[in-house]
Design a protein around this motif. Sequence first.
Motif, PDB file in Angstrom:
ATOM      1  N   SER A   1      62.118  -7.357  63.816  1.00  0.00           N
ATOM      2  CA  SER A   1      60.674  -7.113  63.894  1.00  0.00           C
ATOM      3  C   SER A   1      60.209  -6.249  62.726  1.00  0.00           C
ATOM      4  CB  SER A   1      60.327  -6.420  65.213  1.00  0.00           C
ATOM      5  OG  SER A   1      60.639  -7.227  66.321  1.00  0.00           O
ATOM      6  N   ALA A   2      60.954  -5.182  62.475  1.00  0.00           N
ATOM      7  CA  ALA A   2      60.578  -4.276  61.390  1.00  0.00           C
ATOM      8  C   ALA A   2      60.592  -4.989  60.048  1.00  0.00           C
ATOM      9  CB  ALA A   2      61.524  -3.079  61.373  1.00  0.00           C
ATOM     10  N   SER A   3      61.602  -5.819  59.825  1.00  0.00           N
ATOM     11  CA  SER A   3      61.743  -6.503  58.540  1.00  0.00           C
ATOM     12  C   SER A   3      60.696  -7.592  58.361  1.00  0.00           C
ATOM     13  CB  SER A   3      63.144  -7.117  58.430  1.00  0.00           C
ATOM     14  OG  SER A   3      64.130  -6.118  58.491  1.00  0.00           O
ATOM     15  N   MET A   4      60.497  -8.417  59.396  1.00  0.00           N
ATOM     16  CA  MET A   4      59.568  -9.530  59.274  1.00  0.00           C
ATOM     17  C   MET A   4      58.132  -9.067  59.147  1.00  0.00           C
ATOM     18  SD  MET A   4      61.190 -12.312  61.915  1.00  0.00           S
ATOM     19  CE  MET A   4      59.723 -13.330  61.773  1.00  0.00           C
ATOM     20  N   SER A   5      57.773  -7.991  59.835  1.00  0.00           N
ATOM     21  CA  SER A   5      56.402  -7.488  59.741  1.00  0.00           C
ATOM     22  C   SER A   5      56.103  -7.007  58.322  1.00  0.00           C
ATOM     23  CB  SER A   5      56.179  -6.351  60.741  1.00  0.00           C
ATOM     24  OG  SER A   5      57.098  -5.296  60.527  1.00  0.00           O
ATOM     25  N   THR A   6      57.064  -6.307  57.725  1.00  0.00           N
ATOM     26  CA  THR A   6      56.870  -5.842  56.350  1.00  0.00           C
ATOM     27  C   THR A   6      56.904  -7.004  55.374  1.00  0.00           C
ATOM     28  OG1 THR A   6      57.962  -3.768  56.952  1.00  0.00           O
ATOM     29  CG2 THR A   6      57.691  -4.218  54.618  1.00  0.00           C
ATOM     30  N   LEU A   7      57.836  -7.940  55.574  1.00  0.00           N
ATOM     31  CA  LEU A   7      57.939  -9.097  54.690  1.00  0.00           C
ATOM     32  C   LEU A   7      56.653  -9.913  54.697  1.00  0.00           C
ATOM     33  CD1 LEU A   7      59.627 -10.940  52.853  1.00  0.00           C
ATOM     34  CD2 LEU A   7      60.479 -12.078  54.913  1.00  0.00           C
ATOM     35  N   SER A   8      56.087 -10.159  55.882  1.00  0.00           N
ATOM     36  CA  SER A   8      54.855 -10.951  55.962  1.00  0.00           C
ATOM     37  C   SER A   8      53.713 -10.263  55.224  1.00  0.00           C
ATOM     38  CB  SER A   8      54.476 -11.186  57.424  1.00  0.00           C
ATOM     39  OG  SER A   8      54.216  -9.960  58.098  1.00  0.00           O
ATOM     40  N   SER A   9      53.631  -8.951  55.336  1.00  0.00           N
ATOM     41  CA  SER A   9      52.590  -8.201  54.644  1.00  0.00           C
ATOM     42  C   SER A   9      52.767  -8.279  53.132  1.00  0.00           C
ATOM     43  CB  SER A   9      52.608  -6.734  55.097  1.00  0.00           C
ATOM     44  OG  SER A   9      51.653  -5.979  54.399  1.00  0.00           O
ATOM     45  N   LEU A  10      54.009  -8.170  52.676  1.00  0.00           N
ATOM     46  CA  LEU A  10      54.279  -8.189  51.239  1.00  0.00           C
ATOM     47  C   LEU A  10      53.970  -9.552  50.620  1.00  0.00           C
ATOM     48  CD1 LEU A  10      57.652  -6.208  51.112  1.00  0.00           C
ATOM     49  CD2 LEU A  10      55.394  -5.393  50.445  1.00  0.00           C
ATOM     50  N   VAL A  11      54.416 -10.626  51.271  1.00  0.00           N
ATOM     51  CA  VAL A  11      54.203 -11.953  50.681  1.00  0.00           C
ATOM     52  C   VAL A  11      52.730 -12.339  50.713  1.00  0.00           C
ATOM     53  CG1 VAL A  11      56.547 -12.705  51.197  1.00  0.00           C
ATOM     54  CG2 VAL A  11      54.731 -13.184  52.850  1.00  0.00           C
ATOM     55  N   LEU A  12      52.011 -11.927  51.761  1.00  0.00           N
ATOM     56  CA  LEU A  12      50.581 -12.212  51.821  1.00  0.00           C
ATOM     57  C   LEU A  12      49.841 -11.443  50.731  1.00  0.00           C
ATOM     58  CD1 LEU A  12      48.374 -13.717  53.361  1.00  0.00           C
ATOM     59  CD2 LEU A  12      48.181 -11.746  54.894  1.00  0.00           C
ATOM     60  N   THR A  13      50.227 -10.197  50.514  1.00  0.00           N
ATOM     61  CA  THR A  13      49.612  -9.386  49.460  1.00  0.00           C
ATOM     62  C   THR A  13      49.869  -9.987  48.094  1.00  0.00           C
ATOM     63  OG1 THR A  13      49.837  -7.355  50.751  1.00  0.00           O
ATOM     64  CG2 THR A  13      49.583  -7.113  48.365  1.00  0.00           C
ATOM     65  N   SER A  14      51.114 -10.363  47.828  1.00  0.00           N
ATOM     66  CA  SER A  14      51.466 -10.890  46.513  1.00  0.00           C
ATOM     67  C   SER A  14      50.806 -12.236  46.249  1.00  0.00           C
ATOM     68  CB  SER A  14      52.985 -11.028  46.407  1.00  0.00           C
ATOM     69  OG  SER A  14      53.347 -11.479  45.130  1.00  0.00           O
ATOM     70  N   GLY A  15      50.863 -13.152  47.231  1.00  0.00           N
ATOM     71  CA  GLY A  15      50.280 -14.473  47.040  1.00  0.00           C
ATOM     72  C   GLY A  15      48.775 -14.430  46.835  1.00  0.00           C
ATOM     73  N   SER A  16      48.083 -13.621  47.623  1.00  0.00           N
ATOM     74  CA  SER A  16      46.630 -13.527  47.491  1.00  0.00           C
ATOM     75  C   SER A  16      46.237 -12.830  46.192  1.00  0.00           C
ATOM     76  CB  SER A  16      46.040 -12.780  48.688  1.00  0.00           C
ATOM     77  OG  SER A  16      46.585 -11.476  48.800  1.00  0.00           O
ATOM     78  N   THR A  17      47.017 -11.831  45.783  1.00  0.00           N
ATOM     79  CA  THR A  17      46.706 -11.112  44.545  1.00  0.00           C
ATOM     80  C   THR A  17      46.805 -12.028  43.332  1.00  0.00           C
ATOM     81  OG1 THR A  17      47.412  -8.967  45.410  1.00  0.00           O
ATOM     82  CG2 THR A  17      47.461  -9.247  43.027  1.00  0.00           C
ATOM     83  N   LEU A  18      47.897 -12.771  43.211  1.00  0.00           N
ATOM     84  CA  LEU A  18      48.058 -13.658  42.059  1.00  0.00           C
ATOM     85  C   LEU A  18      46.994 -14.748  42.038  1.00  0.00           C
ATOM     86  CD1 LEU A  18      51.898 -14.238  41.602  1.00  0.00           C
ATOM     87  CD2 LEU A  18      50.345 -12.960  40.156  1.00  0.00           C
ATOM     88  N   THR A  19      46.679 -15.283  43.203  1.00  0.00           N
ATOM     89  CA  THR A  19      45.692 -16.369  43.256  1.00  0.00           C
ATOM     90  C   THR A  19      44.298 -15.881  42.913  1.00  0.00           C
ATOM     91  OG1 THR A  19      46.962 -17.542  44.949  1.00  0.00           O
ATOM     92  CG2 THR A  19      44.643 -18.123  44.716  1.00  0.00           C
ATOM     93  N   LEU A  20      43.837 -14.844  43.618  1.00  0.00           N
ATOM     94  CA  LEU A  20      42.452 -14.405  43.490  1.00  0.00           C
ATOM     95  C   LEU A  20      42.187 -13.610  42.222  1.00  0.00           C
ATOM     96  CD1 LEU A  20      41.813 -13.333  47.202  1.00  0.00           C
ATOM     97  CD2 LEU A  20      41.310 -15.527  46.114  1.00  0.00           C
ATOM     98  N   ASP A  21      43.209 -12.944  41.697  1.00  0.00           N
ATOM     99  CA  ASP A  21      42.987 -12.041  40.569  1.00  0.00           C
ATOM    100  C   ASP A  21      43.445 -12.586  39.223  1.00  0.00           C
ATOM    101  OD1 ASP A  21      41.985 -10.252  42.410  1.00  0.00           O
ATOM    102  OD2 ASP A  21      43.921  -9.294  42.736  1.00  0.00           O
ATOM    103  N   ILE A  22      44.268 -13.626  39.219  1.00  0.00           N
ATOM    104  CA  ILE A  22      44.743 -14.190  37.960  1.00  0.00           C
ATOM    105  C   ILE A  22      44.438 -15.680  37.855  1.00  0.00           C
ATOM    106  CG2 ILE A  22      46.765 -14.672  36.535  1.00  0.00           C
ATOM    107  CD1 ILE A  22      48.018 -12.130  37.437  1.00  0.00           C
ATOM    108  N   ILE A  23      44.922 -16.472  38.808  1.00  0.00           N
ATOM    109  CA  ILE A  23      44.837 -17.928  38.683  1.00  0.00           C
ATOM    110  C   ILE A  23      43.397 -18.426  38.786  1.00  0.00           C
ATOM    111  CG2 ILE A  23      45.522 -20.111  39.747  1.00  0.00           C
ATOM    112  CD1 ILE A  23      48.153 -18.781  40.520  1.00  0.00           C
ATOM    113  N   VAL A  24      42.652 -17.988  39.804  1.00  0.00           N
ATOM    114  CA  VAL A  24      41.269 -18.445  39.969  1.00  0.00           C
ATOM    115  C   VAL A  24      40.381 -18.019  38.794  1.00  0.00           C
ATOM    116  CG1 VAL A  24      39.194 -18.228  41.389  1.00  0.00           C
ATOM    117  CG2 VAL A  24      41.405 -18.637  42.475  1.00  0.00           C
ATOM    118  N   PRO A  25      40.416 -16.744  38.320  1.00  0.00           N
ATOM    119  CA  PRO A  25      39.611 -16.395  37.146  1.00  0.00           C
ATOM    120  C   PRO A  25      39.974 -17.209  35.903  1.00  0.00           C
ATOM    121  CG  PRO A  25      40.293 -14.413  38.300  1.00  0.00           C
ATOM    122  CD  PRO A  25      41.031 -15.544  38.933  1.00  0.00           C
ATOM    123  N   MET A  26      41.269 -17.489  35.712  1.00  0.00           N
ATOM    124  CA  MET A  26      41.671 -18.316  34.569  1.00  0.00           C
ATOM    125  C   MET A  26      41.118 -19.731  34.704  1.00  0.00           C
ATOM    126  SD  MET A  26      45.643 -17.128  34.001  1.00  0.00           S
ATOM    127  CE  MET A  26      45.924 -18.450  32.833  1.00  0.00           C
TER     128      MET A  26
END
Length: 525
Positions: free
Chosen positions: A338-363
């Motif tokens: 539980s501890a690992s998956m909760s943190t992992l889900s938060s990290l991957v959601l943060t990373s995926g949304s950051t790259l998409t919204l802040d780099i790929i979409v503006p480009m």
Amino acid sequence: MLLKIFILVLFFAIMIGVGMYCRKSTGNVLGFVLGGRKVGSWLTAFAFGTSYFSAVIFVGYAGQFGWKYGIASTWIGIGNAIIGSLLAWRILGRRTRLMTQLLHSATMPDFFGQRFGSSMLKVAASVIVFIFLIPYTASLYNGLSRLFGMSFGIDYTWCVLSMALLTGVYVWVGGYMATAINDFIQGMIMLIGIVAVIACVLNGHGGFTTAIEKLSAIPSETTPSLQGSFVSFFGPDPLYLLGVVLLTSLGTWGLPQMVGKFYAIRDEIAIRKGTVISTLFALVVAGGCYFLGGFGRLYGNVIEYTAAGTPIYDSIIPSMLQTLPDLMIGVVIILVLSASMSTLSSLVLTSGSTLTLDIIVPMAERSGKTSLTCEKQKLTCIRLLIVFFIAVSSALAIIQAKSSVTFIAQLMGISWGALAGAFLAPFLYGLYWKRTTPAAVWTSFVLGVGIMCACMYCTFNHQVFLCPLLTSPINAGVFAMLVGLVAVPVVSLLTKTNNHTDVDAMFRCYEQAITVRASTSLPDE
């Protein structure tokens, strides 16, 4: 074995079921990334707490620092509760929610770009997030693998792949809401599990008093003249203990996956309740983990050691749990999962949304590729990057298991140090001080990342970084944060700020008049 398998299957079914249930909230980017900014106090508080504490804490940090500082390592958990949770909510929560809503910002890099009027700052912050979240994510798998290997005899690679696949499925399907609801379920498991494990471990040594007596008889290598150092108030090495408290507590203020929880919270009531819930959660989970780790020295004859005779810290907590009943081992497995998956889900959601919204979409917008600017295409891109991030971190975790970097805490310290060192100061000053300048933000980015990269380089080449105290990535991370907190105001006073009219308009979101009850605020005469 059948009981353990049944518990696992039930847990996996619930996680996937929640993901399917939350599909309706992922129709647009705001819903997928932030739950539509309508997440209540309990879900937000548990999402904050479960993203904070993972297998890195339970297996890596609790084992390592419990061995080094004994019962005094409980101070780390107390610091996490007061500084990392209570003060973080009080100081950052409300202002983050107001400012990011005004700027229509969904990520920390986007906040930097809009608050300071620089698209390059947004890109730089996104790159830092993506690079330094990978080692943190990779570190999540290691603690879990030892427990699965102890209980089921499953190969490490299969543990990594199973956890990555399950997390990827429910994040892909349900987005932030699935993550938040699963975090709540996983958080309840963590609360119950850590209390039960502590009770069982102490009972195995004749109770709390007897366990303390046994621990007090063990001498410290660093302070042999101090009798009972592992049961003393501040332990055998208070200065290093303070460094750990600061990194693991103050560091959360600059971590994008933690601060992002404030973007999504619903209203004032949710912030007030969430502050209390999150603090109590941290006190029980973090305080309990480090308190449990403080008794690690009682298992010195069964833990694993390197060829040089140094304890393998990641083996301490699993060794403590080997003698527990099968049912309790099953509870521990679900706790750490539980501890690992909760943190992992938060990290991957943060990373995926950051790259998409802040780099790929503006480009895509600059190049005229409108296919990536609609909601459906943005969501597809975020989901694909989530899969990519999970795949890369999983591969790194498997490779790292056979490399010279053997301690979970090393990877986490590097990641936390670089992210917090780069982001904490400019984010904090950016919320509170109009005079903060883009040049000061760049300075903090360079210093935070540069200090941690220099520390890694010196460690790899067996050299001393500045002074022996900063050889540890923990202390180097604290140094990076403190340097940023000093450098940002100094550089801001020496450089030009943004357009004053724009900044004033941003800060008016804090001055909006609202009506409250007299029990909350005294009326004027």
